[in-house]
Motif scaffolding. Structure first.
Motif, PDB file in Angstrom:
ATOM      1  N   ARG A 224      21.212 -14.977  15.581  1.00 26.66           N
ATOM      2  CA  ARG A 224      20.502 -13.739  15.290  1.00 26.66           C
ATOM      3  C   ARG A 224      19.122 -13.784  15.929  1.00 26.66           C
ATOM      4  NH1 ARG A 224      22.311 -13.736   8.931  1.00 26.66           N
ATOM      5  NH2 ARG A 224      24.419 -12.863   9.265  1.00 26.66           N
ATOM      6  N   PRO A 225      18.674 -12.671  16.512  1.00 27.53           N
ATOM      7  CA  PRO A 225      17.375 -12.682  17.198  1.00 27.53           C
ATOM      8  C   PRO A 225      16.234 -12.807  16.204  1.00 27.53           C
ATOM      9  CG  PRO A 225      18.225 -10.446  17.044  1.00 27.53           C
ATOM     10  CD  PRO A 225      19.322 -11.345  16.542  1.00 27.53           C
ATOM     11  N   GLU A 226      15.068 -13.087  16.744  1.00 31.43           N
ATOM     12  CA  GLU A 226      13.878 -13.127  15.900  1.00 31.43           C
ATOM     13  C   GLU A 226      13.726 -11.815  15.149  1.00 31.43           C
ATOM     14  OE1 GLU A 226       9.844 -14.651  17.286  1.00 31.43           O
ATOM     15  OE2 GLU A 226       9.478 -12.484  17.157  1.00 31.43           O
ATOM     16  N   ALA A 227      13.390 -11.916  13.886  1.00 27.74           N
ATOM     17  CA  ALA A 227      13.193 -10.729  13.049  1.00 27.74           C
ATOM     18  C   ALA A 227      11.798 -10.773  12.447  1.00 27.74           C
ATOM     19  CB  ALA A 227      14.246 -10.672  11.947  1.00 27.74           C
ATOM     20  N   ARG A 228      11.253  -9.604  12.221  1.00 31.09           N
ATOM     21  CA  ARG A 228       9.932  -9.485  11.595  1.00 31.09           C
ATOM     22  C   ARG A 228      10.126  -8.760  10.267  1.00 31.09           C
ATOM     23  NH1 ARG A 228       6.187 -10.657  15.594  1.00 31.09           N
ATOM     24  NH2 ARG A 228       4.436  -9.498  14.726  1.00 31.09           N
ATOM     25  N   ARG A 229       9.900  -9.491   9.180  1.00 31.27           N
ATOM     26  CA  ARG A 229      10.022  -8.892   7.849  1.00 31.27           C
ATOM     27  C   ARG A 229       8.743  -8.127   7.543  1.00 31.27           C
ATOM     28  NH1 ARG A 229      12.902 -14.102   4.924  1.00 31.27           N
ATOM     29  NH2 ARG A 229      14.996 -13.700   5.784  1.00 31.27           N
ATOM     30  N   ILE A 230       8.909  -6.837   7.363  1.00 30.87           N
ATOM     31  CA  ILE A 230       7.760  -5.937   7.269  1.00 30.87           C
ATOM     32  C   ILE A 230       7.877  -5.086   6.016  1.00 30.87           C
ATOM     33  CG2 ILE A 230       6.694  -3.896   8.339  1.00 30.87           C
ATOM     34  CD1 ILE A 230       7.386  -5.179  11.036  1.00 30.87           C
ATOM     35  N   THR A 231       6.777  -4.987   5.303  1.00 34.04           N
ATOM     36  CA  THR A 231       6.643  -4.025   4.214  1.00 34.04           C
ATOM     37  C   THR A 231       5.806  -2.861   4.741  1.00 34.04           C
ATOM     38  OG1 THR A 231       6.747  -5.768   2.549  1.00 34.04           O
ATOM     39  CG2 THR A 231       5.815  -3.645   1.866  1.00 34.04           C
ATOM     40  N   TYR A 232       6.210  -1.661   4.388  1.00 33.85           N
ATOM     41  CA  TYR A 232       5.485  -0.502   4.907  1.00 33.85           C
ATOM     42  C   TYR A 232       5.432   0.599   3.851  1.00 33.85           C
ATOM     43  CZ  TYR A 232      10.240   1.257   5.652  1.00 33.85           C
ATOM     44  OH  TYR A 232      11.553   1.640   5.470  1.00 33.85           O
ATOM     45  N   LEU A 456       2.901  -7.297   7.965  1.00 31.82           N
ATOM     46  CA  LEU A 456       3.857  -8.307   8.409  1.00 31.82           C
ATOM     47  C   LEU A 456       3.900  -9.419   7.376  1.00 31.82           C
ATOM     48  CD1 LEU A 456       5.753  -9.524  10.532  1.00 31.82           C
ATOM     49  CD2 LEU A 456       3.732 -10.551  11.610  1.00 31.82           C
ATOM     50  N   ASP A 457       5.066  -9.571   6.738  1.00 32.80           N
ATOM     51  CA  ASP A 457       5.214 -10.587   5.700  1.00 32.80           C
ATOM     52  C   ASP A 457       5.686 -11.929   6.256  1.00 32.80           C
ATOM     53  OD1 ASP A 457       4.520  -8.745   3.681  1.00 32.80           O
ATOM     54  OD2 ASP A 457       6.556  -7.964   3.654  1.00 32.80           O
ATOM     55  N   GLU A 458       6.540 -11.877   7.285  1.00 32.17           N
ATOM     56  CA  GLU A 458       7.093 -13.141   7.800  1.00 32.17           C
ATOM     57  C   GLU A 458       7.759 -12.875   9.143  1.00 32.17           C
ATOM     58  OE1 GLU A 458      10.380 -16.596   6.531  1.00 32.17           O
ATOM     59  OE2 GLU A 458      10.133 -14.758   5.334  1.00 32.17           O
ATOM     60  N   VAL A 459       7.623 -13.847  10.030  1.00 29.00           N
ATOM     61  CA  VAL A 459       8.374 -13.827  11.286  1.00 29.00           C
ATOM     62  C   VAL A 459       9.521 -14.813  11.142  1.00 29.00           C
ATOM     63  CG1 VAL A 459       8.321 -14.266  13.764  1.00 29.00           C
ATOM     64  CG2 VAL A 459       6.344 -13.215  12.641  1.00 29.00           C
ATOM     65  N   VAL A 460      10.736 -14.297  11.187  1.00 28.11           N
ATOM     66  CA  VAL A 460      11.926 -15.133  11.029  1.00 28.11           C
ATOM     67  C   VAL A 460      12.396 -15.545  12.419  1.00 28.11           C
ATOM     68  CG1 VAL A 460      14.260 -15.277  10.119  1.00 28.11           C
ATOM     69  CG2 VAL A 460      12.540 -13.865   8.947  1.00 28.11           C
ATOM     70  N   PRO A 461      12.354 -16.830  12.764  1.00 24.93           N
ATOM     71  CA  PRO A 461      12.752 -17.254  14.112  1.00 24.93           C
ATOM     72  C   PRO A 461      14.242 -17.023  14.333  1.00 24.93           C
ATOM     73  CG  PRO A 461      12.447 -19.156  12.678  1.00 24.93           C
ATOM     74  CD  PRO A 461      11.975 -17.961  11.900  1.00 24.93           C
ATOM     75  N   PRO A 462      14.673 -17.057  15.594  1.00 30.09           N
ATOM     76  CA  PRO A 462      16.109 -16.921  15.872  1.00 30.09           C
ATOM     77  C   PRO A 462      16.900 -17.940  15.055  1.00 30.09           C
ATOM     78  CG  PRO A 462      14.851 -16.842  17.905  1.00 30.09           C
ATOM     79  CD  PRO A 462      13.876 -17.217  16.828  1.00 30.09           C
ATOM     80  N   THR A 463      17.974 -17.466  14.435  1.00 28.02           N
ATOM     81  CA  THR A 463      18.724 -18.299  13.488  1.00 28.02           C
ATOM     82  C   THR A 463      20.219 -18.219  13.776  1.00 28.02           C
ATOM     83  OG1 THR A 463      17.061 -17.830  11.795  1.00 28.02           O
ATOM     84  CG2 THR A 463      19.161 -18.751  11.047  1.00 28.02           C
ATOM     85  N   LEU A 464      20.873 -19.383  13.797  1.00 27.48           N
ATOM     86  CA  LEU A 464      22.325 -19.411  13.910  1.00 27.48           C
ATOM     87  C   LEU A 464      22.903 -19.418  12.499  1.00 27.48           C
ATOM     88  CD1 LEU A 464      24.922 -19.683  15.589  1.00 27.48           C
ATOM     89  CD2 LEU A 464      24.648 -22.179  15.450  1.00 27.48           C
ATOM     90  N   PRO A 465      23.528 -18.311  12.090  1.00 24.67           N
ATOM     91  CA  PRO A 465      24.063 -18.268  10.720  1.00 24.67           C
ATOM     92  C   PRO A 465      25.294 -19.157  10.583  1.00 24.67           C
ATOM     93  CG  PRO A 465      24.641 -16.276  11.910  1.00 24.67           C
ATOM     94  CD  PRO A 465      23.745 -17.062  12.823  1.00 24.67           C
ATOM     95  N   PRO A 466      25.682 -19.510   9.367  1.00 22.37           N
ATOM     96  CA  PRO A 466      26.901 -20.293   9.155  1.00 22.37           C
ATOM     97  C   PRO A 466      28.126 -19.543   9.695  1.00 22.37           C
ATOM     98  CG  PRO A 466      25.579 -20.189   7.156  1.00 22.37           C
ATOM     99  CD  PRO A 466      24.988 -19.209   8.102  1.00 22.37           C
ATOM    100  N   LEU A 467      29.161 -20.302  10.028  1.00 21.80           N
ATOM    101  CA  LEU A 467      30.371 -19.715  10.572  1.00 21.80           C
ATOM    102  C   LEU A 467      30.937 -18.640   9.651  1.00 21.80           C
ATOM    103  CD1 LEU A 467      32.751 -19.522  12.512  1.00 21.80           C
ATOM    104  CD2 LEU A 467      33.764 -21.530  11.400  1.00 21.80           C
ATOM    105  N   ASP A 468      30.930 -18.884   8.349  1.00 21.96           N
ATOM    106  CA  ASP A 468      31.518 -17.911   7.425  1.00 21.96           C
ATOM    107  C   ASP A 468      30.808 -16.560   7.469  1.00 21.96           C
ATOM    108  OD1 ASP A 468      33.456 -19.662   6.624  1.00 21.96           O
ATOM    109  OD2 ASP A 468      32.381 -20.342   4.827  1.00 21.96           O
ATOM    110  N   ASP A 469      29.527 -16.570   7.819  1.00 21.24           N
ATOM    111  CA  ASP A 469      28.787 -15.313   7.870  1.00 21.24           C
ATOM    112  C   ASP A 469      29.105 -14.501   9.116  1.00 21.24           C
ATOM    113  OD1 ASP A 469      27.667 -16.138   5.531  1.00 21.24           O
ATOM    114  OD2 ASP A 469      25.641 -16.456   6.327  1.00 21.24           O
ATOM    115  N   VAL A 470      29.606 -15.171  10.149  1.00 22.69           N
ATOM    116  CA  VAL A 470      29.883 -14.460  11.401  1.00 22.69           C
ATOM    117  C   VAL A 470      31.328 -14.674  11.836  1.00 22.69           C
ATOM    118  CG1 VAL A 470      27.503 -14.439  12.241  1.00 22.69           C
ATOM    119  CG2 VAL A 470      28.940 -16.432  12.670  1.00 22.69           C
TER     120      VAL A 470
END
Length: 617
Positions: A224-232, A456-470
């Protein structure tokens, strides 16, 4: 020659060959450098002044601003290396000027005057040279007439040198003809398409081991690409519209203001052919009635087109009284006339009758109410701007904004693929991209008149999810890979059968493509198909072209040489001939320029160049 084709536009002598030898009028707001005595360098005996360099940079900045409609700074030019291209252009000009001086090339006052009077900026209203305009433009650009005229004298001498070097250049016509023959050639070929349905055993279902192996071998596909967790917090006109109270009278006033939109009178789609006199119009009408001619023929005989006589939609009030009465009282005839129009006796052709129509207030009310509600909501949001700004200045959180104002709280995990809700606004995505953790929220505007602030609450780096999730995505990717492999294998088997005597038509349904050019694209086919076909040398040759969900076997049926008498080929010959000539000239002039510079040497003062840069904001 191929080397030149790939050069960047900023190449030293591309600037020259394109005619960028002449010093342009620019330099607004650029300070002088010791009266022009400071220099950034020299080529031979020709100096390059700091003022020349500053003016050239300023010209480039202003050209960029005019092109992009955005602020442009020297830093922007430096990021793209444009400052170096500008400097190289000045060096090229100096090298030419030095060579022209060494050869004794010069032009007299008469030639300089002739060139100056041709410049449009120096011409008056009547198109002739205006001395006052000339001096004013030069003053605006920090130049004196003596400086400018000397520049023009040098420019003209440089252009004479360029003509002397390249004037006798004649490109080899054989090169152009060979390129035209290559580019104009077309091919006919047949295609056998293989899909999953053509696999004898179909695709197998993946085993767990298959999925695990595919997942581990291709982590980049499922990360999964980098995500930016944002409250607005945000508010838009659409959020408030339903709460806006709209006065009935305002709705009816708007309806009446749009009367032309909601109430359409009876109209006709008309064409009008005007005649010199009544007798000519009557004769034409009689000929149409007798079947001797028709309206289209009469139009063509007059050297007109149907667009010339088309009036479009016409209401009664758009015509003279006589024409309106004749046309709108006759609901049967196609040709009406002769009647007196504002331009004289005319025949009218009625192409359609559009009945009067009216959209009652009750039907238009919802549309009108939405428009007025949106306007009212935007006014409420405008009134909200200052109070929200004040709250943010006092340290209010986004949660407090949502509690105390009409703004609504939201949260999003923003990725480049996000496009729903507030992520659909360019302003939000740009603000989110620039946000840093710990920044104080700032009130910003959306394109529809809405407002928002974000954190901006958090920058989530690129993440490889578990196999079951994908798992589903992994299975689909595995299946696509196996399909491609099996289609290619099936294609190779069929190509082998063709080699042993089978025909393409005997292997399945075949489609044909005719007169395909090298640059053509076949819909729904792998993008390399045409290029692969043009690698075949003889009719009957075949090639297998694998694709993502299909494989194609293409058989070359015919090679069609470029038709030399075709107008398209003739135009292509001219274009390629010009391109060959330009490329050859570029190579020759580059070599000439490099030799000039190597002979006399280039000296640049980096400290003075840096000093010029400091003059720019």
């Amino acid at each position: 020659m191929a080397k030149s084709v790939a050069k960047k536009a900023s190449n030293l002598f591309v600037w020259i060959i394109l005619g960028l030898l002449f010093v342009a009028l620019a330099g607004f707001g650029i300070g002088s450098f010791s009266g022009g005595g400071s220099r950034i360098g020299s080529v031979g005996d020709i100096e390059i002044t700091a003022e020349d360099y500053a003016r050239a940079l300023d010209q480039e900045i202003r050209a960029r601003i005019a092109q992009t409609r955005q602020p442009v700074t020297l830093s922007d030019l430096q990021a793209e290396g444009i400052d170096q291209a500008v400097l190289q252009s000045l060096v090229a000009q100096a090298a030419l000027a030095n060579e022209a001086a060494r050869m004794g090339l010069s032009v007299g006052d008469e030639a300089v005057a002739r060139e100056i009077t041709r410049i449009e900026a120096f011409q008056g209203i009547n198109g002739s040279f205006d001395r006052e305009a000339y001096e004013q433009v030069l003053r605006q650009n920090g130049l004196t007439p003596a400086q400018f005229e000397e520049d023009m004298r040098e420019d003209t001498a440089r252009s004479l040198l360029q003509v002397a070097v390249l004037g006798g250049l004649q490109p080899d016509q054989a090169i152009a003809e060979a390129l035209v023959a290559y580019q104009g050639e077309t091919r006919d070929f047949s295609i056998l398409t293989l899909t999953e349905a053509d696999l004898p055993t179909g695709l197998p279902a993946p085993e767990e081991a298959d999925l695990v192996a595919h997942y581990e071998a291709n982590p980049g596909r499922f990360t999964r690409p980098e995500a930016r967790r944002i409250t607005y917090a945000w508010v838009t006109p659409a959020m408030l519209m339903d709460d806006m109270e709209i006065d009935e009278g305002a709705l009816r006033d708007l309806y009446e203001a749009r009367a032309d939109l909601y109430r359409q009178p009876e109209r006709r789609l008309l064409e009008r052919l005007v005649f010199i006199d009544e007798a000519a119009a009557e004769a034409a009408f009689a000929a149409i009635a007798a079947g001797e001619t028709d309206f289209d023929t009469l139009v063509a005989e007059r050297g007109l087109s149907l667009e010339d006589v088309d009036l479009g939609e016409v209401a009664r009030g758009d015509l003279s009284a006589e024409a309106a009465e004749a046309i709108f009282s006759d609901t049967e005839s196609e040709i009406i006339g002769p009647v007196q129009s504002v331009l004289g006796p005319a025949l009218f052709r009625v192409n359609a009758v559009l009945d009067a129509s009216e959209v009652p207030f009750e039907e238009a009310e919802e549309e009108l109410r939405a428009e007025l509600a949106a306007e009212a909501a935007r006014r409420v949001i405008d009134d909200l701007r200052d109070p929200v700004d004040d709250l943010l200045a006092e340290g209010a959180t986004l949660e407090e904004l949502a509690a105390d104002t009409e703004m609504r709280l939201g949260a999003i995990e923003l990725t480049p693929a996000s496009e729903d809700g507030i992520a659909g606004y360019d302003a939000f995505r740009e603000a989110a991209r620039l946000a840093e953790e710990g920044d104080f929220p700032e009130l910003l505007e959306l394109s529809d008149g809405g407002l928002f602030a974000l954190r901006l609450d958090e920058v989530v780096p690129p993440t490889l999810p578990p196999l079951d999730d994908v798992r589903e995505a992994v299975a689909e990717s595995w299946r696509a890979g196996v399909l491609r492999e099996q289609l290619a294998a099936r294609g190779e088997t069929l190509v082998g059968q063709l080699a042993t005597g089978a025909t393409l038509e005997s292997l399945g349904s075949v489609s044909a493509e005719a007169e395909v050019r090298r640059q053509d694209f076949i819909p729904d086919a792998p993008p390399t198909l045409v290029a692969q076909v043009f690698r075949l040398s003889q009719p009957g040759d075949v090639v297998l072209v694998p694709g993502a969900d299909r494989a194609l076997i293409a058989r070359l049926d015919a090679i069609n040489p470029a038709a030399r008498d075709d107008p398209t080929t003739q135009i292509l010959t001219q274009i390629i001939g010009q391109s060959v000539a330009q490329s050859m000239a570029q190579d020759i002039f580059e070599g000439y320029g490099q030799a000039m510079q190597a002979e006399v040497g280039i000296r640049l003062d980096q400290s003075m160049i840096n000093a010029v840069h400091t003059q720019f904001p």
